[in-house]
Scaffold this motif. Structure first.
Motif, PDB file in Angstrom:
ATOM      1  N   ILE A  34       0.844  -1.197   0.000  1.00  0.00           N
ATOM      2  CA  ILE A  34       0.000   0.000   0.000  1.00  0.00           C
ATOM      3  C   ILE A  34       0.880   1.249   0.000  1.00  0.00           C
ATOM      4  O   ILE A  34       1.809   1.369   0.780  1.00  0.00           O
ATOM      5  CB  ILE A  34      -0.922   0.011   1.237  1.00  0.00           C
ATOM      6  CG1 ILE A  34      -1.884  -1.174   1.195  1.00  0.00           C
ATOM      7  CG2 ILE A  34      -1.701   1.317   1.327  1.00  0.00           C
ATOM      8  CD1 ILE A  34      -2.733  -1.297   2.423  1.00  0.00           C
ATOM      9  N   GLY A  35       0.578   2.163  -0.888  1.00  0.00           N
ATOM     10  CA  GLY A  35       1.327   3.407  -0.979  1.00  0.00           C
ATOM     11  C   GLY A  35       2.558   3.325  -1.841  1.00  0.00           C
ATOM     12  O   GLY A  35       3.178   4.354  -2.132  1.00  0.00           O
ATOM     13  N   CYS A  81      -7.045   2.159  -6.352  1.00  0.00           N
ATOM     14  CA  CYS A  81      -5.713   2.652  -6.700  1.00  0.00           C
ATOM     15  C   CYS A  81      -5.836   3.896  -7.569  1.00  0.00           C
ATOM     16  O   CYS A  81      -6.926   4.246  -8.021  1.00  0.00           O
ATOM     17  CB  CYS A  81      -4.899   1.581  -7.429  1.00  0.00           C
ATOM     18  SG  CYS A  81      -5.509   1.216  -9.084  1.00  0.00           S
ATOM     19  N   TRP A 105      -4.172   1.813  -2.958  1.00  0.00           N
ATOM     20  CA  TRP A 105      -4.621   2.353  -1.667  1.00  0.00           C
ATOM     21  C   TRP A 105      -5.217   1.286  -0.767  1.00  0.00           C
ATOM     22  O   TRP A 105      -5.427   1.533   0.417  1.00  0.00           O
ATOM     23  CB  TRP A 105      -5.669   3.451  -1.879  1.00  0.00           C
ATOM     24  CG  TRP A 105      -5.229   4.593  -2.753  1.00  0.00           C
ATOM     25  CD1 TRP A 105      -5.849   5.049  -3.861  1.00  0.00           C
ATOM     26  CD2 TRP A 105      -4.067   5.413  -2.579  1.00  0.00           C
ATOM     27  NE1 TRP A 105      -5.163   6.095  -4.421  1.00  0.00           N
ATOM     28  CE2 TRP A 105      -4.041   6.354  -3.630  1.00  0.00           C
ATOM     29  CE3 TRP A 105      -3.030   5.446  -1.653  1.00  0.00           C
ATOM     30  CZ2 TRP A 105      -3.060   7.304  -3.778  1.00  0.00           C
ATOM     31  CZ3 TRP A 105      -2.037   6.392  -1.802  1.00  0.00           C
ATOM     32  CH2 TRP A 105      -2.055   7.309  -2.852  1.00  0.00           C
TER      33      TRP A 105
END
Length: 344
Positions: A34-35, A81, A105
């Motif tokens: 994530i990220g 995303c 995300w």
């Protein structure tokens, strides 16, 4: 008949990608969290020129920049995303690579709906006749799994807070202290390696300072003797004692029993005949005062003391001779300490 052939062609081209043996889809990096930024690379072969109807300003060096918003509409979940960039690369001989850069995300699978690549690339009005008759080139991307660091590290509970390893603002102090420590240790090593040289130089400095102090003390005692109200014999005797003590300390040997006629040869002996010409002259000046003071001490009342010229044979100091003798001794001592160099 024409409609039938058109329908058959549509059906064939709809599954053209799936029928190719060179289709490959990879995710770079292999594990995307994530990220993180990730990129889907979808490689395939097609005889269609996707660049033909594309906007020319979006084509550069065999790369077609496709609007990210166009492919974002084909996401199953648009909130999972963000599509950053979409590029279609052409490497020749009908080989293409579709590059989709994204930031996820959620820790879910990113799924795409089937989409027409030709439609993404073209730059034509929607109601054009050519667009209506266009055969679609459908692509179906495989789902992409987004990982979670919590699951990967098997950590499901919050870790307790840790105090800072160092106080804020102390890093510069620690770096400075470390550098000083390294310099200090290096200095110790240098001292240990060069200790014999350092020790020898230190002993020479200490000895030189002791010799200078001995010379200063001797000159001061001579001035004190000059101010005393002494008769000629006592003055000559005290001058000899003071100068002998100086010579004993300066050359580290006893001069108490050395006769006047052997005094210069004794100085040459203890110095290994290594005195400079100036130092020899200073030593001769000192010895000459011993000759004069000895004569005054032991020739008083003798027949020889009555000879002329009186200034040479008289067994007593002439006017101003005491002062002149002390000045001569002080200059000779200072010159001897300087290795024979003339006094300023």
């Amino acid at each position: 008949m024409k409609k039938f052939l058109f329908a058959v062609l549509c059906f064939v081209f709809s599954f053209s990608v799936a029928a190719q043996n060179d289709i490959k889809q990879i995710l770079i990096p292999r594990d995307v969290f994530i990220g993180d930024s990730g990129q889907i690379q979808f490689s395939f072969y097609s005889a269609i020129d996707f660049f033909k109807d594309a906007e020319k300003s979006r084509i550069k060096d065999g790369r077609l920049n496709i609007e990210a918003e166009k492919i974002s509409r084909h996401l199953v979940d648009c909130e999972i995303c963000k599509i950053q960039e979409v590029i279609l690369e052409k490497s020749g001989n009908g080989n293409y690579t579709l590059l989709i850069s994204l930031i996820p995300w959620k820790t879910e699978e990113i799924k795409f709906k089937e989409f027409d690549l030709y439609e993404l690339c073209e730059n034509q009005p929607e109601a054009s006749e050519e667009k209506i008759n266009q055969v679609p080139f459908l692509i179906r991307l495989r789902p992409v799994k987004i990982l979670s660091l919590v699951d990967k590290l098997n950590e499901h509970n919050l870790r307790p807070a840790k105090s800072p390893v160092t106080l804020p603002g102390t890093n510069y102090f620690l770096w400075g202290f470390s550098i000083l420590g390294i310099l200090f240790i290096s200095g110790i090593f240098v001292v240990v390696i060069k200790f014999p040289q350092i020790s020898s130089k230190y002993r020479k400095i200490v000895a030189r300072n002791k010799f200078k102090k001995n010379a200063r003390d001797t000159c001061r005692r001579l001035k004190i003797i000059l101010r005393k109200n002494l008769n000629d014999k006592d003055f000559a005797h005290e001058v000899q004692i003071t100068v002998r003590k100086y010579l004993e300390f300066r050359f580290n040997t006893s001069f108490a029993s050395v006769t006047v006629n052997r005094m210069f040869s004794k100085i040459q002996e203890v110095t290994g005949n290594m005195m400079s010409e100036g130092a020899e002259e200073a030593a001769e000046a000192i010895v000459s005062t011993f000759v004069r003071t000895n004569y005054i001490r032991f020739a008083s009342g003798s027949i020889d003391s009555k000879r002329l010229p009186a200034e040479e044979y008289q067994a007593s100091f002439l006017s101003g001779e005491r002062t002149k003798m002390v000045i001569t001794l002080r200059k000779a001592i200072n010159r001897l300490e300087k290795g024979g160099e003339e006094n300023d």
